[in-house]
Scaffold this motif. Structure first.
Motif: not given
Length: 567
Positions: A230-236, A271-277
């Motif tokens: 999860l940390g890696l995901f939000f880091e990216r 990245r998506g609409d929320l800024g997520l990978p």
């Protein structure tokens, strides 16, 4: 003959005590983050001379065999991976300059700092621990702990201490090693070594707690790896406050390590609409609702339902058209589910479940059907691990509690596409070790007393057990609707002969427990908003226990409804 001469020449070179000239060095550049491989790779610079016999470091070496070329024309070396890294460089100064040396040094230093804090707290609250002091810093004591294993027993701590305080400590040490740049397998070893060091040296006046040696590192891995992912995901994700805070919360040591070594990570290009990978499949659900339990006086609507669930499948092709077959690494598939019901008396029911794929294989063949839908399949399978903490306040009975390390098992997950319809079926099968509240202990003690029983059974009504878990799940989705069902079946058998005060146990009666839970749900994605779902759910739980000739059971049925926010 040429290969033999080359091998002899490399051995002579390795035996040379003098360092080679600067131009002969084979430098290792800084690691480069590969977001699609979820690993740090090392790009070798070309060498002006024959390279030494050395294995470079990768924090995420996958499970399975690894092949490394030898010097000159010598045969390659084949070593198992399992998330470990190796070096066989005959020149120690080169090993110390390699990134892996710094990573291990940072991991060890951080774990020692955490243990120093724990040791300080241990001695500050000495009055609470002195009751367990039976040994000393002496040869006879360590002989019993390390050689005869006479002083390696199950402890008598509170249930909560053994089932979530110690796994939480293991999670911190695991995240410390993982955040320093080590792979999953090596981080587990660091966490396990920290647990051994604490049990044998930190608590040198106590017997070694066998259950802590299992639940602390295993729980640390099974909880820590999903948090790390999860940390890696939000880091990216996009470089904003929300992603940075979430990265810090889920993997704090990784976040600090990245801040100290700028450029260690790279943001996702898509990245998506929320800024997520957008290149990693994910599903994050936050649910709120109400829960009612069927009782003798009908339904009681006094419970509020809250929870979160996450799933990350780090396979870029997953849920996209294409043909792909690839090997999965440890941590490529992780999930967490934490849900609970709360009433005026506090937490009425709580369930915390994690799953980590340890490796495996992924295969898919998905193609557009020409009408806006898809046809095909995607499947992954491999060894897996997990952790489960659950408690349930039962009407007219003691609180039922389980703390289970799903130590090792297997997972198979199949997704089928047919037009607008999508079916996903998975099954997890585990071998377990855990602490289990006995359903029948209270009845047994009421009828025959507690003389000579296991200490934790007599005092706290739980026991340590071996067992197994089977958890199949099926979901059918069509456009905005999804219908799902999940069955969880666990069985547990008590372990005899290892009580902390085994010499006092004269009635080492065997205990066994079973849990069967069935959950069915229906959800509907609200029109115009793909991030909100209305859902209803029915869950039935059967618990059965036996201790000697005494048996006890309990059944409950819950009806729930609410809204899920999906990201």
């Amino acid at each position: 003959m040429t290969a033999l001469v080359t091998l002899l020449a490399s051995i002579v070179q390795a035996a040379d005590p003098e360092p080679p000239p600067p131009l002969q060095l084979d430098p290792i550049p800084d690691p480069v983050f590969d977001p699609f491989a979820n690993a740090v790779r090392v790009d070798r610079a070309p060498s002006l001379g024959p390279p030494p016999f050395r294995l470079w470091f990768s924090p995420d070496v996958p499970f399975g065999a690894r092949v490394f070329p030898g010097p000159g024309n010598t045969p390659p070396l084949v070593l198992p991976g399992a998330g470990f890294s190796w070096e066989l460089d005959p020149h120690p100064w080169r090993v110390m300059r390699a990134p892996c040396f710094r990573y291990r040094l940072a991991a060890g230093a951080t774990i020692l700092a955490l243990m120093t804090y724990g040791l300080t707290d241990y001695w500050v609250h000495m009055s609470d621990n002195v009751v367990d002091w039976e040994l000393s810093w002496s040869t006879p004591s360590f002989y019993k702990k390390a050689w005869t294993l006479e002083a390696v027993r199950f402890d008598t701590n509170k249930f909560e201490t053994n089932t979530y305080t110690h796994p939480a400590a293991g999670t911190m040490t695991y995240l410390a090693a993982r955040g320093a740049g080590l792979g999953a397998g090596e981080s587990f070893l660091f966490s396990f070594a920290g647990s051994v060091l604490w049990e044998y040296l930190g608590e040198y006046r106590e017997k070694v707690s066998l259950n802590d040696l299992i639940l602390t590192p295993q729980g640390g891995f099974a909880v820590g790896e999903p948090l790390h992912q999860l940390g890696l995901f939000f880091e990216r994700g996009e470089d904003n406050l929300a992603n940075n805070v979430l990265s810090l919360v889920f993997s704090p040591f990784r976040y600090l390590h990245r801040r100290l070594e700028p450029g260690h990570a790279a943001r996702a290009q898509a990245r998506g609409d929320l800024g997520l990978p957008a290149d990693t499949w994910h599903r994050f659900d936050v649910l709120v609702g109400v829960s009612a339990e069927a009782g003798r006086d009908g339904l009681r609507f006094s419970q509020r339902r809250i929870g979160v669930s996450t799933e990350i499948i780090d396979v870029p092709a997953f849920d996209h058209p294409g043909v792909r077959t690839k090997r999965l690494d440890a941590g490529d598939v992780t999930s967490v589910r934490l849900v609970g019901s709360v009433d005026d008396q506090g937490v009425q029911q709580l369930d915390f479940v994690t799953r980590v794929l340890l490796g495996g294989v992924y295969d898919q063949k998905v193609a557009p059907d020409g009408r806006g839908g898809r046809r095909g399949y995607a499947i992954f399978a491999g060894p897996s691990s997990g952790f489960n903490y659950a408690k349930h306040r039962q009407e007219g009975m003691a609180e039922d509690k389980l703390g289970v390390a799903n130590a090792l098992g297997a997972t198979v997950d199949l997704t089928l596409h047919h037009g607008d319809a999508r079916a996903r079926a998975s099954v997890d099968v585990y071998a377990d070790f855990g602490a289990v509240h006995s359903m029948a202990a209270s009845a047994y003690i009421k009828g025959r007393g507690d003389a000579g029983l296991k200490t934790v059974v007599a005092d706290k009504r739980y026991y340590f057990a071996l067992g197994g878990t089977v958890r199949p799940t099926l979901s059918l989705a069509y456009r905005r609707f999804e219908l799902g069902a999940q069955l969880t079946y666990d069985f547990f058998e008590s372990i005899e002969g290892l009580d902390r005060y085994q010499e006092r146990v004269t009635n080492d009666v065997h205990l066994r427990d079973r849990r069967a839970g069935e959950r069915v749900w229906l959800s509907y994605t609200l029109p115009g908003d793909k991030q909100r779902l209305a859902w209803v759910e029915v869950e039935h739980l059967d618990r059965w226990g036996r201790m000697g000739a005494f048996r006890a059971s309990h059944a409950s049925t819950k009806f729930r409804a609410g809204i899920t926010f999906r990201f």
